[in-house]
Design a protein around this motif. Structure first.
Motif, PDB file in Angstrom:
ATOM      1  N   GLU A 119      -7.860   0.741   4.990  1.00 54.48           N
ATOM      2  CA  GLU A 119      -7.044   1.468   3.684  1.00 54.48           C
ATOM      3  C   GLU A 119      -6.762   0.493   2.932  1.00 54.48           C
ATOM      4  N   TRP A 120      -7.539  -1.022   2.615  1.00 54.74           N
ATOM      5  CA  TRP A 120      -7.421  -1.298   1.702  1.00 54.74           C
ATOM      6  C   TRP A 120      -8.406  -0.856   0.392  1.00 54.74           C
TER       7      TRP A 120
ATOM      8  N   CYS B  33      -6.597   2.158  -0.719  1.00 58.22           N
ATOM      9  CA  CYS B  33      -5.733   1.077  -2.027  1.00 58.22           C
ATOM     10  C   CYS B  33      -6.137   0.639  -3.492  1.00 58.22           C
ATOM     11  N   VAL B  34      -7.167   0.524  -2.696  1.00 56.76           N
ATOM     12  CA  VAL B  34      -7.537   0.095  -4.671  1.00 56.76           C
ATOM     13  C   VAL B  34      -8.318   1.211  -4.953  1.00 56.76           C
TER      14      VAL B  34
ATOM     15  N   HIS C  66       1.304  -1.144   0.014  1.00 53.86           N
ATOM     16  CA  HIS C  66       0.095   0.445  -0.028  1.00 53.86           C
ATOM     17  C   HIS C  66       0.551   1.311   0.156  1.00 53.86           C
TER      18      HIS C  66
ATOM     19  N   GLY D 216      -3.447  -2.987   7.817  1.00 53.73           N
ATOM     20  CA  GLY D 216      -4.495  -3.659   7.326  1.00 53.73           C
ATOM     21  C   GLY D 216      -5.596  -3.354   7.633  1.00 53.73           C
ATOM     22  N   SER D 217      -6.174  -2.614   7.931  1.00 53.32           N
ATOM     23  CA  SER D 217      -7.508  -2.558   7.847  1.00 53.32           C
ATOM     24  C   SER D 217      -8.221  -2.279   6.934  1.00 53.32           C
ATOM     25  N   LYS D 218      -9.445  -2.686   7.174  1.00 53.43           N
ATOM     26  CA  LYS D 218     -10.892  -2.488   4.978  1.00 53.43           C
ATOM     27  C   LYS D 218     -10.959  -1.149   4.343  1.00 53.43           C
TER      28      LYS D 218
END
Length: 257
Positions: free
Chosen positions: A229-230, A233-234, A5, A225-227
């Motif tokens: 954060e994902w 990143c997407v 990320h 690494g949380s949702k």
């Protein structure tokens, strides 16, 4: 923030700053080739502060050499998210890139090359391709692939390396901002780490911005690494892909109204 990320954040920041495609900032416009190559290089630069992590991407990129470098850096900087995650680190990494850019060498086939910049470029490309899982082989395949990229840059456009210090600075700054968005925060003013007053620490919202240990954060992403954060990143991945396609002309976008 997780290594991959950080890398995609660095790439997204680079294309936003250097591309003139619609929906980019174009603060420092560069040729399309520099935008493309620089996005990969800045992805690698965005991993540099985590050289202080014994289990980070950099530590696992080059066998004993990078593991030893990570161990030494971790000890010298006070541990993970200490000295390497500060304003001083931004200055140090950037000046280091500038200093390396002054080292030239005579090599077969290529003639005189910016040897210091080439070595830095090699490392950053290797770190990025590992973090982004572009290269899934072993260490030899990883560094061979990075060497091919460096050779291509030196052969076709060696002058492009003038932007390397900017790439490093952007990558390191983006890394610090990414970690500040998590609950862990960073010691921006290290080695001076001022602590908040008791009144500040007793205030729920303020205590999250300037924590008892002196670290600073705007923890909108929560834990690493949380949702959230994902999701971020997407979005950054989609933006980077769009900007690269638009910059190279593979995607035609009308002018912004």
């Amino acid at each position: 923030m997780m290594g991959a990320h950080h890398a995609i954040s660095g790439a997204a920041a680079w294309v936003a700053i250097t591309s003139t495609a619609p929906y980019t900032l174009g603060l420092d416009p560069l040729p399309a080739s520099s935008v493309v190559v620089g996005s990969l290089v800045t992805a690698g630069a965005a991993l540099l502060p985590d050289v202080d992590h014994h289990n980070g991407t950099i530590a696992h990129s080059g066998g004993l050499v990078t593991r030893a470098a990570a161990a030494v850096t971790q000890t010298a900087s006070g541990g993970h998210r200490h000295g390497m995650h500060s304003i001083l680190a931004v200055v140090g990494f950037t000046l280091g890139a500038v200093a390396l850019g002054r080292w030239e060498a005579q090599v077969p086939v290529f003639g005189t090359i910016p040897a210091g910049s080439a070595l830095l470029l090699l490392a950053l490309v290797a770190f990025a391709t590992k973090a982004l899982r572009i290269s899934r082989g072993g260490i030899v395949k990883l560094w061979t692939g990075a060497a091919v990229v460096v050779a291509g840059v030196l052969w076709f456009a060696p002058d492009q390396l003038a932007w390397l210090p900017l790439s490093v600075m952007v990558g390191v700054i983006v890394h610090l901002l990414g970690d500040m968005l998590t609950k862990g925060g960073v010691p921006l003013l290290w080695p001076w780490i001022p602590k908040p007053s008791k009144a500040w620490s007793a205030t729920p919202f303020l205590s999250r911005l300037w924590m008892k240990n002196g670290y600073m954060a705007v923890p909108v992403l929560g834990r690493t690494g949380s949702k959230r954060e994902w999701v971020l990143c997407v979005g950054l991945t989609a933006y980077t892909g769009y900007a690269l396609l638009a910059t190279t002309g593979l995607l035609v976008v009308g002018p912004v109204a």
